[in-house]
Design a protein around this motif. Structure first.
Motif, PDB file in Angstrom:
ATOM      1  N   TYR A 161      -2.939   6.005  -9.964  1.00 46.35           N
ATOM      2  CA  TYR A 161      -2.961   6.827  -8.764  1.00 46.35           C
ATOM      3  C   TYR A 161      -3.450   8.216  -9.144  1.00 46.35           C
ATOM      4  CZ  TYR A 161      -0.175   3.176  -6.606  1.00 46.35           C
ATOM      5  OH  TYR A 161       0.260   1.981  -6.118  1.00 46.35           O
ATOM      6  N   ASP A 167      -8.234   4.991   3.244  1.00 42.81           N
ATOM      7  CA  ASP A 167      -8.561   5.894   2.139  1.00 42.81           C
ATOM      8  C   ASP A 167      -9.691   6.828   2.544  1.00 42.81           C
ATOM      9  OD1 ASP A 167      -6.647   4.736   0.544  1.00 42.81           O
ATOM     10  OD2 ASP A 167      -8.048   3.410  -0.486  1.00 42.81           O
ATOM     11  N   SER A 207      -1.631   9.526   4.537  1.00 46.80           N
ATOM     12  CA  SER A 207      -1.228   8.213   4.053  1.00 46.80           C
ATOM     13  C   SER A 207      -1.268   7.154   5.148  1.00 46.80           C
ATOM     14  CB  SER A 207       0.172   8.272   3.439  1.00 46.80           C
ATOM     15  OG  SER A 207       1.130   8.635   4.414  1.00 46.80           O
ATOM     16  N   ASN A 264      -7.266   8.217  -5.248  1.00 50.19           N
ATOM     17  CA  ASN A 264      -7.541   6.996  -6.008  1.00 50.19           C
ATOM     18  C   ASN A 264      -6.256   6.194  -6.092  1.00 50.19           C
ATOM     19  OD1 ASN A 264      -9.703   5.713  -7.770  1.00 50.19           O
ATOM     20  ND2 ASN A 264      -7.941   5.631  -9.136  1.00 50.19           N
ATOM     21  N   ARG A 265      -6.400   4.893  -6.060  1.00 50.20           N
ATOM     22  CA  ARG A 265      -5.256   4.001  -6.231  1.00 50.20           C
ATOM     23  C   ARG A 265      -5.729   2.787  -7.013  1.00 50.20           C
ATOM     24  NH1 ARG A 265      -2.413   3.275  -1.597  1.00 50.20           N
ATOM     25  NH2 ARG A 265      -3.256   5.083  -0.560  1.00 50.20           N
ATOM     26  N   LYS A 305      -4.083  12.084  -7.343  1.00 46.03           N
ATOM     27  CA  LYS A 305      -3.889  12.877  -6.135  1.00 46.03           C
ATOM     28  C   LYS A 305      -4.395  14.292  -6.329  1.00 46.03           C
ATOM     29  CE  LYS A 305       0.942  14.238  -6.926  1.00 46.03           C
ATOM     30  NZ  LYS A 305       2.304  14.167  -6.405  1.00 46.03           N
ATOM     31  N   ARG A 330       0.857  -1.185   0.000  1.00 49.59           N
ATOM     32  CA  ARG A 330       0.000   0.000   0.000  1.00 49.59           C
ATOM     33  C   ARG A 330       0.890   1.230   0.000  1.00 49.59           C
ATOM     34  NH1 ARG A 330      -4.905   2.159   1.271  1.00 49.59           N
ATOM     35  NH2 ARG A 330      -4.858   3.987   2.597  1.00 49.59           N
TER      36      ARG A 330
END
Length: 139
Positions: free
Chosen positions: A79, A13, A9, A101-102, A81, A2
């Motif tokens: 990803y 999420d 972080s 988003n990931r 941001k 992750r």
């Protein structure tokens, strides 16, 4: 793996409601908000692809959330941001940066060892995402 990059972080999420509150906080400070995305989140990859232009003139988080949603929809396996820039001192300073988003599968990183002259050993970090061919639309 992750990825832990940017603010928040260490938390789960953020929900869309929490993202909206953070965006509104940034806008209330007079900061410009931008959205960026990448498939290679290497720590030294500071040049992510910008989604549109920075939103200098918005004051309502709904407009930013529309751009975030559009970027997520167009790049679901990358990803994404949010960045907030403060120009109050006459230059752009990043005040906030966090993932919104990931990808479902986060490939992680590899520590690469290279032996040099004598007993010298150098190490570098390589993103596994760069070893995969980029997905083609419609393929």
């Amino acid at each position: 793996m992750r990825l832990t990059q940017g603010q928040f972080s260490f938390l789960p999420d953020l929900t869309d409601g929490e993202i909206t509150m953070q965006v509104q906080y940034a806008l209330d400070q007079g900061w410009a908000v931008a959205v960026e995305f990448t498939r290679d989140p290497h720590p030294r990859n500071t040049y992510w692809t910008m989604w549109g232009n920075p939103m200098f003139d918005l004051r309502d988080a709904k407009g930013v959330m529309m751009e975030i949603d559009a970027c997520r929809t167009a790049n679901p396996d990358q990803y994404v941001k949010v960045l907030a820039f403060d120009s109050s001192e006459g230059f752009e300073t990043v005040r906030m940066s966090y993932l919104v988003n990931r990808p479902a599968d986060e490939p992680g990183f590899e520590l690469v060892r290279a032996e040099g002259p004598g007993r010298r050993v150098d190490y570098t970090v390589r993103s596994h995402a760069t070893a995969r061919p980029e997905a083609r639309h419609g393929a």
